[in-house]
Design an enzyme around this catalytic site. Structure first.
Site, PDB file in Angstrom:
ATOM      1  CB  ILE A   1      -0.677   4.367   7.399  1.00 19.91           C
ATOM      2  CG1 ILE A   1      -1.666   3.251   7.020  1.00 19.91           C
ATOM      3  CG2 ILE A   1      -0.288   5.181   6.179  1.00 19.91           C
ATOM      4  CD1 ILE A   1      -3.005   3.758   6.541  1.00 19.91           C
ATOM      5  CG  ASP A   2      -1.562  -0.628   9.045  1.00 20.49           C
ATOM      6  OD1 ASP A   2      -2.541   0.100   9.260  1.00 20.49           O
ATOM      7  OD2 ASP A   2      -1.492  -1.408   8.082  1.00 20.49           O
TER       8      ASP A   2
ATOM      9  NE  ARG B   1     -27.968   7.038  10.571  1.00 22.25           N
ATOM     10  CZ  ARG B   1     -28.974   6.595  11.302  1.00 22.25           C
ATOM     11  NH1 ARG B   1     -28.725   5.727  12.289  1.00 22.25           N
ATOM     12  NH2 ARG B   1     -30.210   7.001  11.095  1.00 22.25           N
TER      13      ARG B   1
ATOM     14  N   GLY C   1       0.820  -1.211   0.000  1.00 23.91           N
ATOM     15  CA  GLY C   1       0.000   0.000   0.000  1.00 23.91           C
ATOM     16  C   GLY C   1       0.852   1.257   0.000  1.00 23.91           C
TER      17      GLY C   1
ATOM     18  NE  ARG D   1      -3.386   1.700   2.300  1.00 26.54           N
ATOM     19  CZ  ARG D   1      -2.449   1.073   2.981  1.00 26.54           C
ATOM     20  NH1 ARG D   1      -1.291   1.659   3.176  1.00 26.54           N
ATOM     21  NH2 ARG D   1      -2.676  -0.126   3.478  1.00 26.54           N
TER      22      ARG D   1
ATOM     23  CB  THR E   1       7.461  -4.602   1.156  1.00 19.50           C
ATOM     24  OG1 THR E   1       6.277  -4.178   0.491  1.00 19.50           O
ATOM     25  CG2 THR E   1       8.682  -4.124   0.383  1.00 19.50           C
TER      26      THR E   1
ATOM     27  CG  MET F   1      -7.256   2.149   6.650  1.00 19.38           C
ATOM     28  SD  MET F   1      -6.127   2.553   5.301  1.00 19.38           S
ATOM     29  CE  MET F   1      -7.192   2.242   3.902  1.00 19.38           C
TER      30      MET F   1
END
Length: 360
Positions: free
Chosen positions: A139-140, A278, A15, A287, A118, A182
């Site tokens: 980003i994680d 909601r 990603g 990202r 990767t 995420m």
């Protein structure tokens, strides 16, 4: 400085994340200025490496790359070691094609910019005897062996801003709002973004939630006069019942879900409390942002260090950050692992001290 390397290959895989282009820029400039080396960039991740599809990085405007989001090299989730058929372009098995690419281009080093997948592939290539170095991008923030990854800080900014904007709707409508962040396997982004935006409830893969605990918390907030509730939920959040399932059963349960978990959580909250609830999924906005100053600095530091690793032939390593310093960490130990949030993480501890609910 005397040249110890002549040609470096680079690729971006998995990603996209803020800071990739800044890292690419740092690698290219450091290679040229410090070692007189040229850099070629393989397009679309490992697919470009397999098919020897590359560009000369000297053709790019380095100044423009510094604050640009995404990756100018393109990316893919190609996994050459999982291939069962010959590549249609090369007519060979992918790993054999990669070895040919190294020989054809006389690569002294390959720097792989990416996340868990990767760097797992990078480790496997290293075990094949190829001179490979990994950079921690995601980003994680879940790459094992490094304290932080580039892309994480920028994603926190985007997610926290998203939560803050949704708060205005929650207040106006008197609703509970579940904001999906995420993070399938770990909840670093959900935790840090939720904390930065002052979420009332934060749900993470590391801490299975009990809807009864959440419902009581929501009712208590309403009894104190609050007409809205903000829930930051990682996309990998799971219930206490799901946590009891084995891996196969859990995957089957998730595969049967027609919506992401945040929609289920919203229904559970509404059913248990009667409060209108909601869901808002921030998705790929997390990202796609341009890197913030912190990620530019981090990716630049890591990119420049990767070139020094190559010059010193410190292959088979991830360029990591340990205690705020550059450190070499073996790719073999990064391979196929993730870094979960420890229960003594300072941000997690601080949120518990502030009364934030984690569903447990």
């Amino acid at each position: 400085m005397k040249a110890s390397i002549k040609t470096i290959g680079i690729l971006t895989s998995g990603g996209d994340a803020p800071g990739l282009n800044a890292a690419i820029r740092a690698i290219c400039i450091a290679a040229k200025e410090n070692y007189g080396a040229k850099v070629i960039g393989f397009k679309e991740g490992y697919r470009g490496l397999v098919e020897n599809n590359f560009v000369k990085m000297s053709d790019f405007d380095m100044e423009a790359l510094l604050s640009m989001g995404g990756t100018v090299l393109g990316t893919s989730r190609e996994k050459p070691f999982k291939a069962t058929e010959k590549n249609p372009v090369t007519g060979k098995m992918p790993v054999d094609s990669i070895k040919d690419t190294f020989k054809k281009n006389k690569l002294d080093a390959l720097i792989c910019l990416g996340g868990n997948g990767t760097n797992t592939t990078a480790s496997l290539l290293s075990k094949e005897g190829l001179p490979v170095i990994g950079l921690p991008k995601t980003i994680d923030n879940d790459i094992y062996g490094t304290d932080v990854t580039f892309g994480f800080s920028s994603a926190i900014d985007v997610a926290a801003e998203g939560i803050n904007q949704i708060r205005t709707t929650a207040k106006s409508m008197g609703r509970a709002m579940v904001v999906e962040i995420m993070g399938h396997k770990v909840g670093w982004l959900g935790l840090y973004a939720g904390a930065a935006a002052g979420a009332d409830i934060i749900l993470l893969p590391e801490i299975p939630y009990d809807i009864k605990v959440i419902a009581k918390y929501v009712k208590d907030l309403r009894a104190k006069g609050r007409n809205y509730v903000i829930v930051a939920a990682s996309e990998g959040a799971l219930s206490v019942d799901e946590a009891k399932l084995d891996k196969k059963a859990f995957k089957k349960t998730r595969a049967a879900m027609k919506e992401s978990v945040s929609f289920r959580i919203a229904r559970e909250i509404e059913e248990a409390t009667g409060m209108e609830t909601r869901t808002s999924v921030l998705g790929y906005t997390q990202r796609g942002a341009a890197p913030n100053a912190q990620d530019i600095l981090l990716s630049t530091k890591l990119g420049a260090a990767a070139v020094d690793f190559a010059a010193r032939k410190e292959f088979g390593n991830l360029v990591a950050i340990k205690d705020s310093k550059i450190a070499a960490f073996p790719l073999s130990e990064v391979e196929s692992r993730v870094k979960p949030i420890p229960m003594d993480d300072a941000v997690l501890v601080s949120q518990r001290a502030l009364g934030v609910c984690f569903g447990d």
